[in-house]
Write a protein that holds these residues in place. Structure first.
Motif, PDB file in Angstrom:
ATOM      1  N   CYS A   1      98.421 -36.863  42.364  1.00  0.00           N
ATOM      2  CA  CYS A   1      97.083 -37.132  42.914  1.00  0.00           C
ATOM      3  C   CYS A   1      96.177 -35.904  42.823  1.00  0.00           C
ATOM      4  O   CYS A   1      96.547 -34.796  43.207  1.00  0.00           O
ATOM      5  N   LEU A   2      94.956 -36.111  42.302  1.00  0.00           N
ATOM      6  CA  LEU A   2      93.966 -35.038  42.133  1.00  0.00           C
ATOM      7  C   LEU A   2      92.979 -34.995  43.289  1.00  0.00           C
ATOM      8  O   LEU A   2      92.048 -34.201  43.282  1.00  0.00           O
ATOM      9  N   LYS A   3      93.134 -35.910  44.222  1.00  0.00           N
ATOM     10  CA  LYS A   3      92.241 -36.030  45.386  1.00  0.00           C
ATOM     11  C   LYS A   3      90.781 -36.260  44.962  1.00  0.00           C
ATOM     12  O   LYS A   3      89.848 -35.729  45.558  1.00  0.00           O
ATOM     13  N   CYS A   4      90.609 -37.024  43.905  1.00  0.00           N
ATOM     14  CA  CYS A   4      89.255 -37.266  43.383  1.00  0.00           C
ATOM     15  C   CYS A   4      88.557 -38.429  44.089  1.00  0.00           C
ATOM     16  O   CYS A   4      87.351 -38.615  43.962  1.00  0.00           O
ATOM     17  N   SER A   5      89.329 -39.276  44.769  1.00  0.00           N
ATOM     18  CA  SER A   5      88.806 -40.450  45.498  1.00  0.00           C
ATOM     19  C   SER A   5      88.203 -41.536  44.604  1.00  0.00           C
ATOM     20  O   SER A   5      87.483 -42.404  45.093  1.00  0.00           O
ATOM     21  N   SER A   6      88.468 -41.492  43.301  1.00  0.00           N
ATOM     22  CA  SER A   6      87.987 -42.579  42.420  1.00  0.00           C
ATOM     23  C   SER A   6      88.549 -43.912  42.881  1.00  0.00           C
ATOM     24  O   SER A   6      87.879 -44.946  42.804  1.00  0.00           O
ATOM     25  N   CYS A   7      89.806 -43.902  43.359  1.00  0.00           N
ATOM     26  CA  CYS A   7      90.440 -45.145  43.813  1.00  0.00           C
ATOM     27  C   CYS A   7      89.697 -45.718  45.021  1.00  0.00           C
ATOM     28  O   CYS A   7      89.529 -46.932  45.132  1.00  0.00           O
TER      29      CYS A   7
ATOM     30  N   ARG B   1      94.194 -44.213  48.680  1.00  0.00           N
ATOM     31  CA  ARG B   1      94.722 -42.843  48.681  1.00  0.00           C
ATOM     32  C   ARG B   1      95.388 -42.518  50.019  1.00  0.00           C
ATOM     33  O   ARG B   1      96.502 -41.984  50.056  1.00  0.00           O
TER      34      ARG B   1
ATOM     35  N   VAL C   1      99.193 -42.790  49.106  1.00  0.00           N
ATOM     36  CA  VAL C   1      99.514 -41.448  48.591  1.00  0.00           C
ATOM     37  C   VAL C   1      99.740 -40.464  49.736  1.00  0.00           C
ATOM     38  O   VAL C   1     100.800 -39.831  49.823  1.00  0.00           O
TER      39      VAL C   1
ATOM     40  N   CYS D   1      92.179 -44.852  38.678  1.00  0.00           N
ATOM     41  CA  CYS D   1      92.863 -43.577  38.922  1.00  0.00           C
ATOM     42  C   CYS D   1      93.082 -42.797  37.617  1.00  0.00           C
ATOM     43  O   CYS D   1      93.767 -43.292  36.718  1.00  0.00           O
ATOM     44  N   PRO D   2      92.530 -41.585  37.503  1.00  0.00           N
ATOM     45  CA  PRO D   2      92.707 -40.823  36.262  1.00  0.00           C
ATOM     46  C   PRO D   2      94.155 -40.397  36.031  1.00  0.00           C
ATOM     47  O   PRO D   2      94.546 -40.129  34.900  1.00  0.00           O
ATOM     48  N   SER D   3      94.947 -40.346  37.100  1.00  0.00           N
ATOM     49  CA  SER D   3      96.360 -39.967  36.957  1.00  0.00           C
ATOM     50  C   SER D   3      97.269 -41.184  36.785  1.00  0.00           C
ATOM     51  O   SER D   3      98.491 -41.028  36.711  1.00  0.00           O
TER      52      SER D   3
ATOM     53  N   ILE E   1      98.244 -43.393  38.783  1.00  0.00           N
ATOM     54  CA  ILE E   1      99.251 -43.534  39.850  1.00  0.00           C
ATOM     55  C   ILE E   1      99.382 -45.018  40.202  1.00  0.00           C
ATOM     56  O   ILE E   1      98.376 -45.723  40.323  1.00  0.00           O
TER      57      ILE E   1
ATOM     58  N   LEU F   1      99.215 -47.181  42.423  1.00  0.00           N
ATOM     59  CA  LEU F   1      98.801 -47.325  43.826  1.00  0.00           C
ATOM     60  C   LEU F   1      99.179 -48.677  44.445  1.00  0.00           C
ATOM     61  O   LEU F   1      99.718 -48.701  45.561  1.00  0.00           O
TER      62      LEU F   1
HETATM   63  S1  SF4 Z   1      92.096 -42.004  41.994  1.00  0.00           S
HETATM   64 FE1  SF4 Z   1      94.230 -41.322  41.729  1.00  0.00          FE
HETATM   65  S2  SF4 Z   1      94.070 -39.117  41.567  1.00  0.00           S
HETATM   66 FE2  SF4 Z   1      92.128 -39.796  42.465  1.00  0.00          FE
HETATM   67  S3  SF4 Z   1      92.447 -39.737  44.706  1.00  0.00           S
HETATM   68 FE3  SF4 Z   1      92.989 -41.784  44.043  1.00  0.00          FE
HETATM   69  S4  SF4 Z   1      95.220 -41.657  43.728  1.00  0.00           S
HETATM   70 FE4  SF4 Z   1      94.475 -39.546  43.735  1.00  0.00          FE
END
Ligand code: SF4
Ligand code: SF4
Length: 348
Positions: A7-13, A32, A36, A65-67, A69, A71
């Protein structure tokens, strides 16, 4: 845990989540926090149990999510770990009671299946909603399958596919249902469904050869056997792509849906821009939080009306049922819509 340490903590999710958009982060903190952060750092399981069933399992966060994950899967793992120790919502209790009493997620009002065809190698799996509430979906689906030349039957003795229990986190009950269905379904070469939630469960949970009807009618039989009534009045139509179909079964089902609609005379498609946004029906949200699911459906219906649509269609009986609850526009499940324009033998 499905890759949550990436997780990059970007909050896109969180920004992609339609439930957060509807009720705000104060009420549902989003994927998140639940999937996460909570499993790794807290907050307490009691606090998380209050919000863990507010997700509709639409998978938009997974896309955002760019990673990459997992979710929704992490959310399901969280629910499964909480389920044995928490009191679920009243609607969920009702669902569990129905499963124990009838083997279906809703109270049955009719008996389904039983007429067997000696040659049928294809089983139609109606699922709880199409067999008991959106019965026209089951009848129209069977009509279309037969019109397309498929020798299909509805086996008797089928129970819920178990998808609602997976969404609740109740693995024990789910296994019992799967055992009962498998004994029946393994006699067939192919299973066809109308409910995308059932399709995903039958493929991923059971490992069966199951196709959603949009796939079967385009990839297996084709539509050549179907005859449509010419000169039908035009329909201004909005499309809702069910999450469990367009993201669960796969994005190809959007093309399959349009392919089928292109065969139907008089369809004028209206673009709403929110075709793939969740209507709130899935993931046990409708049974647990019907008010939230209703608000999400109303938003979609308002958007379809604003864009000039007269009818909204979804290739999912569960979405159709949720959208219909709002009133304001005619809702037709996809096979219902197609069947309404079909010319039956002897009809001109
Ligand atoms: S979109 Fe993915 S990387 Fe970004 S906060 Fe959510 S779980 Fe983390
Ligand atoms: S699956 Fe959908 S409703 Fe659930 S957290 Fe992700 S975006 Fe939100």
């Amino acid at each position: 845990m499905p890759g949550t340490d990436r997780c990059l903590k970007c909050s896109s999710c969180v920004r992609a989540c339609p439930v957060v958009a509807e009720i705000g982060e104060m009420t549902f903190p989003g994927p998140r926090t639940v999937a996460v952060d909570a499993p790794r750092f807290g907050p307490s399981r009691v606090a998380i149990a209050e919000v863990a069933w507010l997700c509709s399992m639409c998978e938009r966060c997974l896309e955002a999510c760019p990673s990459r994950i997992g979710l929704p899967k992490a959310m399901l793992d969280m629910r499964a770990s909480l389920f044995p120790n928490v009191r679920v919502r009243p609607g969920h209790e009702r669902l569990l009671g129905n499963i124990d009493l009838y083997g279906l997620s809703i109270e049955p009002v009719r008996k389904v299946g039983g007429e067997t065809m000696p040659k049928a190698k294809i089983a139609y799996f109606p699922g709880c909603i199409a067999s008991q509430r959106e019965v026209e979906t089951m009848e129209c689906s069977l009509g279309l399958l037969k019109a397309a030349g498929a020798e299909v039957e509805v086996p008797s003795g089928l129970v819920c596919c178990g998808s609602p229990l997976v969404k609740l986190g109740d693995e024990r009950r789910c296994e019992r249902l799967m055992d009962a269905n498998l004994k029946i379904l393994e006699r067939y070469d192919q299973v066809v469904t109308s409910c995308p939630g059932c399709t995903v469960q039958l493929v991923e949970g059971y490992g069966l050869e199951a196709l959603h009807i949009t796939e079967f009618l385009t990839e297996v039989t084709g539509t050549k056997g179907m005859r449509f009534r010419p000169g039908s009045e035009n329909i201004r139509l909005a499309v809702h792509h069910a999450c469990h179909l367009s993201r669960g079964v796969g994005p190809h089902t959007k093309e399959r849906t349009y392919e089928l609609l292109s065969e139907v005379p008089g369809i004028e498609l209206v673009s709403t821009g929110d075709e793939t946004v969740c209507c709130g029906a899935g993931g046990s949200l409708l049974s647990g939080y019907p008010d939230v699911a209703g608000r999400m459906a109303a938003r979609k219906v308002d958007s379809a009306i604003f864009c000039g649509a007269k009818i909204i269609t979804a290739a999912c009986p569960f979405c159709a049922m949720n959208l219909r609850r709002t009133g304001g526009i005619e809702v037709m499940e996809l096979t219902q819509l197609i069947s309404s324009r079909l010319r039956f033998p002897g009809q001109h």
